[in-house]
Design an enzyme around this catalytic site. Structure first.
Site, short mmCIF file in Angstrom:
data_model
loop_
_atom_site.label_atom_id
_atom_site.label_comp_id
_atom_site.label_asym_id
_atom_site.label_seq_id
_atom_site.Cartn_x
_atom_site.Cartn_y
_atom_site.Cartn_z
N ALA A 13 -14.07 28.94 23.55
CA ALA A 13 -14.53 27.83 22.60
C ALA A 13 -15.20 26.46 22.97
CB ALA A 13 -12.84 27.07 22.21
N ALA A 14 -15.42 26.12 23.66
CA ALA A 14 -16.62 25.47 23.92
C ALA A 14 -17.64 25.92 23.65
CB ALA A 14 -16.80 24.17 25.60
N ARG A 24 -27.09 27.15 14.12
CA ARG A 24 -26.97 26.59 12.87
C ARG A 24 -28.54 25.77 12.26
NH1 ARG A 24 -21.19 25.81 14.19
NH2 ARG A 24 -20.40 27.34 12.68
N GLU A 37 -20.52 35.59 30.16
CA GLU A 37 -19.47 35.45 30.10
C GLU A 37 -18.73 36.20 30.80
OE1 GLU A 37 -15.11 35.18 30.33
OE2 GLU A 37 -16.25 33.83 29.18
N CYS A 47 -4.67 29.62 23.46
CA CYS A 47 -3.26 29.40 22.87
C CYS A 47 -2.39 29.99 22.79
CB CYS A 47 -3.16 28.14 22.27
SG CYS A 47 -4.26 27.13 23.00
N TYR A 432 7.02 11.68 0.27
CA TYR A 432 8.90 11.90 0.47
C TYR A 432 8.95 12.84 -0.91
CZ TYR A 432 13.23 11.13 -1.43
OH TYR A 432 15.16 11.26 -1.45
#
Length: 459
Positions: A13-14, A24, A37, A47, A432
């Site tokens: 992720a990071a 970009r 990696e 997760c 509500y």
């Protein structure tokens, strides 16, 4: 101007958010990006692993946001199964090892991003490395566990630890048809809650058929004649197990940073400034589960391993590396989880957190429903709120309930970030309608009760 090289350690992720954002902002003719990696997968949702193991997510690849090939198509040189073994800060280079061939290579950098993540806590217990004992942190870990679940003959599972991963994995194992026992060292499951709220989780787990043992300090893992796990032993009992899952928590993976002399905090996480730059190093950034961040409520650094933070860190780092600008001010400690139909949420400080930093507080606990009481399917929830004595500043909220309970914690997370008092919260203009909430939302009911407690305590 000579082209710069950005080196990223960590392909999840990071790390890959940082690489993608930098790309970009700067094209391949301005910035070369090399990422390392050590695993088989990049940019995936750790997760989501318990939900894949439990069958809610059908396929492993559903958890992968972007493959290595997709990163390479964007001119990011992502080198899979390559583990960085050393950071040479004075020389501006990293040493990596190809885990398939054993070849070692030095790669220079102008800018470095450390996104090494966290590792599961794996205490040095006898038998901890026996076949059938699993940590669950990576997709590789999840695949190994599924292989065991599909091949093991017995149907008895023991989960060590009752935090987020522990309770989520207990549910996953239950769905696989296992008899599940959770061994918890603490008084109640979910130590991220106060014990009175953890007790509600304990009762619900019992009703679901998950046996939770409190005060269970694991002493060793017992193995059979075949070398596989057969039981988990505490000081006074043995719990038969055909599979064991470790859910004790995680620690920052900062061995590389420590060896390189980079600054670490109280929890062994890397220390950064607001721009996520490693303190004292102009050309090194760090983000994700390997860093410590500022708790906006307590004012202290803490370690929180969550994908939400990791992705934000990566975006900020990538912007700063790519010539833009961004800062990460801190967190309030928001987290949600579920076990079967029970939803669990917290944000801000627990009672012991408030005491640890010298805050005097009051508490308010209420029971309410997720919709108007007369609306079909209305379900109970419990909300606990902490507020500072005298000032009434909101300090924390915990919620345990069913459908629609957990995400209500976001109201409190915004209030904490804004520094609101509980009295200010009572006037919040929340949505509500009977299917969604009582006239007074449960969080606002808790705030009203907290206001009364603050006034009663006075000075």
């Amino acid at each position: 101007m000579a082209m710069e090289r950005l080196v990223v350690i960590g392909g999840d992720a990071a790390g890959m958010s940082a690489a993608s954002q930098a790309r970009r902002l700067k094209g391949p003719d301005e910035l070369e990006i090399v990422a390392f990696e050590r695993g088989h997968f990049s940019s995936y949702s750790a997760c989501g692993i318990p939900y894949w193991v439990g069958g809610d997510v059908p396929e492993r690849d559903d958890l992968i946001a972007r493959t290595p090939a997709e990163h390479r198509e964007r001119a990011i040189d992502l080198r899979m199964r390559n583990e960085v073994t050393e950071i040479d800060v004075p020389g501006g280079r990293v040493r990596s090892r190809d885990l398939e061939t054993g070849t070692e290579t030095w790669t220079g950098y102008d800018k470095l991003v450390i996104a090494t993540g966290a590792r599961p806590v794996r205490p040095p217990l006898p038998g901890i490395d026996a076949p059938g004992v699993h940590g669950v942190q990576t997709l590789d870990d999840g695949q190994d566990l599924l292989t065991t679940l599909d091949s093991v003959e017995g149907r008895r599972a023991v989960v060590v630890g009752a935090g987020y991963i522990g309770v989520e994995m207990a549910e996953a194992l239950l769905k696989h048809g296992f008899e599940v026992t959770v061994l918890n060292r603490g008084e109640q499951p979910m130590a991220t809650l106060d014990p009175d709220m953890g007790r509600l989780v304990h009762r619900s787990m019992d009703r679901m058929g998950i046996t939770t043992v409190a005060g269970a300090e694991v002493a060793k893992i017992l193995t059979g004649e075949n070398g596989r796990v057969r039981a988990v032993a505490t000081e006074d009992a043995e719990y038969p197990a055909d599979v064991v899952v470790l859910g004790i928590g995680v620690e920052p993976e900062t061995a590389l940073a420590r060896a390189a002399g980079l600054p670490l905090g109280e929890y062994d996480g890397l220390l950064t400034d607001l721009a996520m730059r490693v303190r004292g190093h102009d050309n090194i950034w760090a983000g994700g589960d390997c860093v410590e961040v500022l708790d906006l409520v307590s004012g202290r650094e803490r370690h929180i391993a969550l994908g939400t933070h990791a992705n934000k860190h990566g975006q900020i780092i990538g912007s700063n590396v790519g010539g833009g600008y961004g800062t990460f001010p801190g967190v309030v400690g928001t987290a949600v989880s579920k076990v079967c139909d029970l939803e669990i949420a917290r944000t801000g400080l627990r009672e012991k957190d408030a005491r640890a930093v010298g805050l005097r507080y009051v508490t308010a606990t209420i029971e309410s429903t997720n919709s108007a009481g007369y609306y079909p399917g209305a379900a109970r929830m419990t909300v606990k709120m902490l507020a500072e004595r005298r000032t009434g500043r909101l300090l924390g909220v915990q919620i345990v309930g069913t459908d629609g309970a957990a995400k209500r914690v976001d109201i409190a997370a915004v209030a904490l970030t804004a520094g609101m008092t509980v009295e200010q919260m009572t006037t919040l203009d929340l949505g509500y309608a009977p299917p969604f909430s009582p006239v007074w939302d449960p969080v606002l009911v808790a705030a009203r009760k907290a206001v009364t407690a603050v006034r009663r305590e006075g000075i």
